[in-house]
Structures are given as structure tokens and as C-alpha cells.
Design an enzyme around this catalytic site. Sequence first.
Site, PDB file in Angstrom:
ATOM      1  N   GLU A 120      -5.201  -8.955   1.676  1.00 31.96           N
ATOM      2  CA  GLU A 120      -5.770  -8.265   2.636  1.00 31.96           C
ATOM      3  C   GLU A 120      -7.234  -7.874   2.247  1.00 31.96           C
ATOM      4  O   GLU A 120      -7.744  -7.468   0.997  1.00 31.96           O
ATOM      5  CB  GLU A 120      -5.113  -6.980   3.001  1.00 31.96           C
ATOM      6  CG  GLU A 120      -3.961  -7.116   3.426  1.00 31.96           C
ATOM      7  CD  GLU A 120      -3.445  -6.108   4.112  1.00 31.96           C
ATOM      8  OE1 GLU A 120      -4.481  -4.600   4.361  1.00 31.96           O
ATOM      9  OE2 GLU A 120      -2.313  -5.818   4.587  1.00 31.96           O
ATOM     10  N   GLU A 131       0.578  -0.896  -0.348  1.00 33.47           N
ATOM     11  CA  GLU A 131      -0.151   0.124  -0.125  1.00 33.47           C
ATOM     12  C   GLU A 131       0.710   1.231   0.169  1.00 33.47           C
ATOM     13  O   GLU A 131       0.985   2.017   1.017  1.00 33.47           O
ATOM     14  CB  GLU A 131      -0.904  -0.278   1.012  1.00 33.47           C
ATOM     15  CG  GLU A 131      -1.921  -1.578   1.240  1.00 33.47           C
ATOM     16  CD  GLU A 131      -3.473  -1.225   2.179  1.00 33.47           C
ATOM     17  OE1 GLU A 131      -3.045  -0.367   3.192  1.00 33.47           O
ATOM     18  OE2 GLU A 131      -3.448  -1.966   2.177  1.00 33.47           O
TER      19      GLU A 131
HETATM   20  C1  FCB Z   1      -4.656  -1.871   5.288  1.00 33.73           C
HETATM   21  C2  FCB Z   1      -2.845  -2.522   5.846  1.00 33.73           C
HETATM   22  C3  FCB Z   1      -3.281  -2.597   7.181  1.00 33.73           C
HETATM   23  C4  FCB Z   1      -4.334  -3.163   8.263  1.00 33.73           C
HETATM   24  C5  FCB Z   1      -5.755  -2.639   7.322  1.00 33.73           C
HETATM   25  C6  FCB Z   1      -6.770  -2.626   8.363  1.00 33.73           C
HETATM   26  O1  FCB Z   1      -4.648  -0.780   4.905  1.00 33.73           O
HETATM   27  O2  FCB Z   1      -2.226  -3.077   4.964  1.00 33.73           O
HETATM   28  O3  FCB Z   1      -1.940  -2.970   7.623  1.00 33.73           O
HETATM   29  O4  FCB Z   1      -3.862  -1.893   8.872  1.00 33.73           O
HETATM   30  O5  FCB Z   1      -5.123  -1.916   6.355  1.00 33.73           O
END
Ligand code: FCB
Length: 463
Positions: free
Chosen positions: A363, A164
Site C-alpha cells: 500500500e 496492519e
Molecule cells: C491503511 C489501511 C487502508 C487505508 C489506508 C489509507 O492504513 O490499511 O485500509 O485505510 O491506510
Amino acid sequence: MSALPEGFVLGSATASYQVEGAAREDGRGPSIWDTYSHTPGLVWNGDTGDVACDHYDRYEQDLDIMAELGLDAYRFSIAWPRIQPTGRGEPNLAGLDFYDRLVDGLLERRIRPVATLYHWDLPQALEDAGGWPARDTALAFADYAAIVGRRLGDRVGMWTTLNEPWCSAYLGYASGAHAPGRREPAAALAAVHHLNLAHGLSLQALRSVVTGTPDYSATLNFHVLRGEDDAVRQIDGLANRVFLQPMLEGGYPEDVLADTAAVSDWSFVRDGDVETIRQPIDVLGVNYYSTARVRVWDGVSERLTADGHKGVGASPWPGAERVEFPPQPGPYTEMGWNIEPAGLTELLLRLHRDHGVPLMVTENGAAFADEVVPDPTRPGGKAVHDEQRVAYVRDHVAAVLDAAEQGADVRGYFVWSLLDNFEWGYGYSKRFGIVRVDYETQERILKDSALWFAELARTRRLP
Ligand code: FCB
């Protein structure tokens, strides 16, 4: 479709600063998140990652949990300041040894190691020398990548350069909601470029030393936008295309350069950078949580800024002073993020259509206000009945399968997160784990969502 495609990878994810703790053990240097979290008033409740889930010392137990859940893969990140305490120079062997043990422990349990080189814990010494707005940080990152690649490159199954970069650049240097907490929109754009450059340089460095045959990737957090055309175009440019285009197609989008011309002339982009950034990747990592709504602000009423990003601060969007973010309809998670699984299907199909690249959801998950209840039938006598998280994960895995059915090449899904952990500016107030962590005792309790995920991993179809 309710069955997982052949070879589909199911995993869970964490990040070094969020789970490891052991902030001063074995020669680890300070990172920007140590400095930020120890600055009063910046993180909820004054929480820090000093101890976190103590994963650094309890990783064997956590690996056993992953094996019990039947995970195919584990996505973790490497703390740069454990490897190079000041971000440069000779490697700290004790730091490398930790990740060596972790990788071996995964392989012993037949779990594929998926290693991210950078999940936001920049060595403080590099921030003191300018941080991501400085070109040298990208060059130092390539050296760090080579050190790690030399040591772990025979065993890691998939490498991810950056997690990210949107957050690193815009929350770190424009809004100030993340470390290092600067509010300099022009610096944020320089950070965007140097993160992209770090991605390209580190892939070159890894490829020159790695002896295995891993997949190479980067993970981006995409903004799936709803609303008025011009506002959507502008935010899509700053959020998504400013990373996608240089990494996958080459060069920066003209409209982004034009939209930000009053903030920066982008003279930090040097000859050859465009070619360096565009390196072949095997998989694009996709982080997805919710959608966002945008529209052109009328300039009169109070400007709405609820764009679902993390924490409060100045605007994270350089040059987008005319865009506002009206709230999205619910339902919402504890983060206040709206729940819209169809946005994930749409995103995967768009990435497939526009870039034809294999995809991996690296994620996805949700924070909810969990409750621990007594349950004599469970190990430890306690349970967490997190039906909302079960529903969230189920609906998003279903959304991934929808995209696969419609032709997207999606290779896996990683739930965020294995463990409750340090949620950046929100400290320990938001729990994303499928495993509960009691921060007083470090006890782990499998939530119902963990048991559900184990069932998915065992049966290979949506329970
Ligand atoms: C993302 C991050 C991770 C966590 C999630 C909820 O943006 O990569 O570290 O904080 O969100």
C-alpha cells in the site's frame, strides 16, 4: 533508475469493508466495523460501509477497469463474516462463491489475485467473546484460513495473513479510534500477541490445505521515525519490532517487554507460541504513507500527539506516556500526513539489511480534495486532474526504484487505492482512489493518476 526491474508487479489494493457494501447480502454476518460505524459519533458524518462502492455487485465492472489499466495484480481482502457469519462453524457457501467469482474474473483477465485474510472486519460474535485480546480468536482465525485456503488455494497467487496488525491492536483496543473502539492498553498488548499468533497459525493452516504454489506474506505498516534516540527506540519497538521480531526472527524484543512492564506482564505468551509465530514467509508486505517525529515529553507542557495515526482517541501507545509526537514539516496530504518519499527508500533498505527478506509495497497512496471537471475528450465527459496524487505516486515509485538500485529485493508496488472508498473513521470524506467513485450514482471516473499508472504499466518505466 527509471525502468521497473524485471518481473516487478504493479497492482492496486482495496479492502472488503471499504469497498464491498452489500453488508447484509447472501448471509454475511455483522463485523465490528458494522457495529462501530453504526454507533453515533464514531465515524465522520455517520458514514457506514453498508453500500460503499457496491463492489460486491459491481465487481465485474471494477475488474474491467483493472484490465483497462493493465494491472499485473489486485490486492483484495476477504470478509471473514461473509465466510463464517459468527466467526466459527460451517462456511457460508454464498460468501465463498463471491471470492471464487472474483478470483476467476481476475485470472480471466490475467491479473494475479493477492488475497488478504484479515483487513479489520472481525465477526462481531468473536468480539463479543473477547475479540483479539482473547486467545480463542487466533484459533478461530486458523479455522477460517483453512476454509478459505481449501476453496481458493488452487488459484490465489499470494496470500497475506494480516493487514496492519498495528492498527487492529492499538487503534482498536488502546486509542479506540478504530473498531471495536476499546481503550484498554493492556488488552491492546494481548491483541498484539494474539494477532501475531493468528499470523503463524493461519500460515500453518493455509500450507496444509493449499494445492497451488503461492507466495505467503504478512503486511505491516511501518513507522519511519525521526527524532530523539530513546523516543525513537521505544516507538520503533511498539510499532515495528513487536511484529517484525516474532514473525521473522523469533520472540519479543526485551526492551518492549521492559517498556510495557507496568501495563502488562505478557503472561498471555504461552510455551510454543514463539515457534508458532515464526513461520517462513516468501515476501514481507510494506504499507507506507509518511514519517513521524518523536521526542521525550518534558512532562510540563501540553503533550503533543500528532503522530499521523488515524483519528482521534486516547494514546495508541501502551507504556509510552513519556513520548510525544511533534508535528512533521509538510507538504501534507488531505489526511494531514506529511509527504516524504525518501522515508520509503530508507525503510526498504532497513528491512532488507536487518531481515534480508523479499519485500513488496502493498500500500502507498494519498488522499487529496479531488474535483470533477467537464472534459468532452474523456469517456463519460468528465475528468479529475489530480496532479498532486500523480506526483505523490510517481515520487514513491521512484523511491522504490532507488531502494532496488541500492540492493533491496523489492518485488512490487500496489497503489492504495483502486477506488475512492470508506476511509474508516473518516468515512467518505477522504478520497484515496486512482478511480473516482460518485457515491450517489456509483459512476466510476478514471482520474489522471489512473491514466498515469496505466502508462507506467504499459511502458514499464516512469513516465
Ligand atoms: C491503511 C489501511 C487502508 C487505508 C489506508 C489509507 O492504513 O490499511 O485500509 O485505510 O491506510
